[in-house]
Design a protein around this motif. Structure first.
Motif, PDB file in Angstrom:
ATOM      1  N   LEU A   1      34.985 -19.907  31.167  1.00 48.06           N
ATOM      2  CA  LEU A   1      35.902 -20.140  30.058  1.00 48.06           C
ATOM      3  C   LEU A   1      37.317 -19.644  30.322  1.00 48.06           C
ATOM      4  O   LEU A   1      38.250 -20.027  29.633  1.00 48.06           O
ATOM      5  N   GLY A   2      37.462 -18.749  31.281  1.00 43.92           N
ATOM      6  CA  GLY A   2      38.769 -18.150  31.510  1.00 43.92           C
ATOM      7  C   GLY A   2      39.155 -17.194  30.391  1.00 43.92           C
ATOM      8  O   GLY A   2      40.334 -17.011  30.101  1.00 43.92           O
ATOM      9  N   LEU A   3      38.144 -16.600  29.739  1.00 45.30           N
ATOM     10  CA  LEU A   3      38.372 -15.652  28.653  1.00 45.30           C
ATOM     11  C   LEU A   3      37.881 -14.275  29.070  1.00 45.30           C
ATOM     12  O   LEU A   3      36.950 -14.157  29.865  1.00 45.30           O
ATOM     13  N   PHE A   4      38.490 -13.250  28.519  1.00 48.43           N
ATOM     14  CA  PHE A   4      38.057 -11.875  28.768  1.00 48.43           C
ATOM     15  C   PHE A   4      36.940 -11.522  27.799  1.00 48.43           C
ATOM     16  O   PHE A   4      36.947 -11.948  26.650  1.00 48.43           O
ATOM     17  N   PHE A   5      35.999 -10.709  28.267  1.00 51.92           N
ATOM     18  CA  PHE A   5      34.947 -10.213  27.397  1.00 51.92           C
ATOM     19  C   PHE A   5      35.377  -8.879  26.821  1.00 51.92           C
ATOM     20  O   PHE A   5      35.813  -7.991  27.546  1.00 51.92           O
ATOM     21  N   ILE A   6      35.277  -8.750  25.503  1.00 52.80           N
ATOM     22  CA  ILE A   6      35.599  -7.490  24.837  1.00 52.80           C
ATOM     23  C   ILE A   6      34.294  -6.911  24.321  1.00 52.80           C
ATOM     24  O   ILE A   6      33.658  -7.499  23.444  1.00 52.80           O
ATOM     25  N   GLY A   7      33.895  -5.783  24.870  1.00 58.02           N
ATOM     26  CA  GLY A   7      32.668  -5.122  24.452  1.00 58.02           C
ATOM     27  C   GLY A   7      32.833  -4.438  23.111  1.00 58.02           C
ATOM     28  O   GLY A   7      33.938  -4.311  22.579  1.00 58.02           O
ATOM     29  N   ASP A   8      31.722  -4.000  22.557  1.00 56.34           N
ATOM     30  CA  ASP A   8      31.727  -3.337  21.255  1.00 56.34           C
ATOM     31  C   ASP A   8      32.574  -2.076  21.247  1.00 56.34           C
ATOM     32  O   ASP A   8      33.154  -1.716  20.238  1.00 56.34           O
ATOM     33  N   GLN A   9      32.655  -1.389  22.373  1.00 53.14           N
ATOM     34  CA  GLN A   9      33.435  -0.155  22.422  1.00 53.14           C
ATOM     35  C   GLN A   9      34.929  -0.431  22.323  1.00 53.14           C
ATOM     36  O   GLN A   9      35.699   0.462  22.073  1.00 53.14           O
TER      37      GLN A   9
END
Length: 110
Positions: A30-38
Motif C-alpha cells: 500500500l505504501g502506507l506506514f503502520f502505526i501500532g497501538d503504542q
C-alpha cells in the motif's frame, strides 16, 4: 495473498499476536506506514482518522483487521480461503469501511 492461519501467531493459550510479516506485506503493497497501538498520539494531521482515506499516510491494526474481516466475507475468499493483498489504497480503505460496519453490526447491544 495469505491464509488466516498465517495471520495469527499463537504464543500461549492466553496470547495471540498478529504476524508482523502480514503487517509488513500490507505496508509495502500500500505504501502506507503502520502505526501500532503504542503510537496512538497523532504527531501529524496526515495520519489522523479524520483525514479522507485517499490522503491518509498510515494504517492501524484495526484497519488491517477490518480489511481482513470484509475480505473474509467475499466470494473470492470463500473460493480460495486466502486473503488477497491490494496495492490500491482506495480499495483498501473501502474494504476497511465495509469491515468496520460488519464488525460493529456483530457487536451485541450492552
Amino acid at each position: 495473498s495469505f491464509t488466516l492461519d498465517f495471520l495469527l501467531n499463537k504464543q500461549t493459550q492466553e496470547s495471540t499476536t498478529v504476524n508482523t510479516e502480514v503487517i509488513k506485506m500490507f505496508s509495502d503493497h500500500l505504501g502506507l506506514f503502520f502505526i501500532g497501538d503504542q503510537e496512538s498520539e497523532n504527531v501529524c494531521f496526515a495520519n489522523s482518522i479524520e483525514v479522507r482515506p485517499e490522503y491518509r499516510q498510515s494504517f492501524r491494526l484495526i484497519d488491517l483487521l477490518d480489511y481482513i474481516y470484509a475480505f473474509a466475507h467475499s466470494y473470492v475468499f470463500k473460493e480460495s480461503q486466502k486473503i488477497m493483498l491490494t496495492s490500491e489504497t482506495d480499495s483498501f480503505w473501502k474494504l476497511v469501511k465495509i469491515g468496520s460496519r460488519l464488525r460493529k453490526a456483530q457487536l451485541p447491544d450492552i
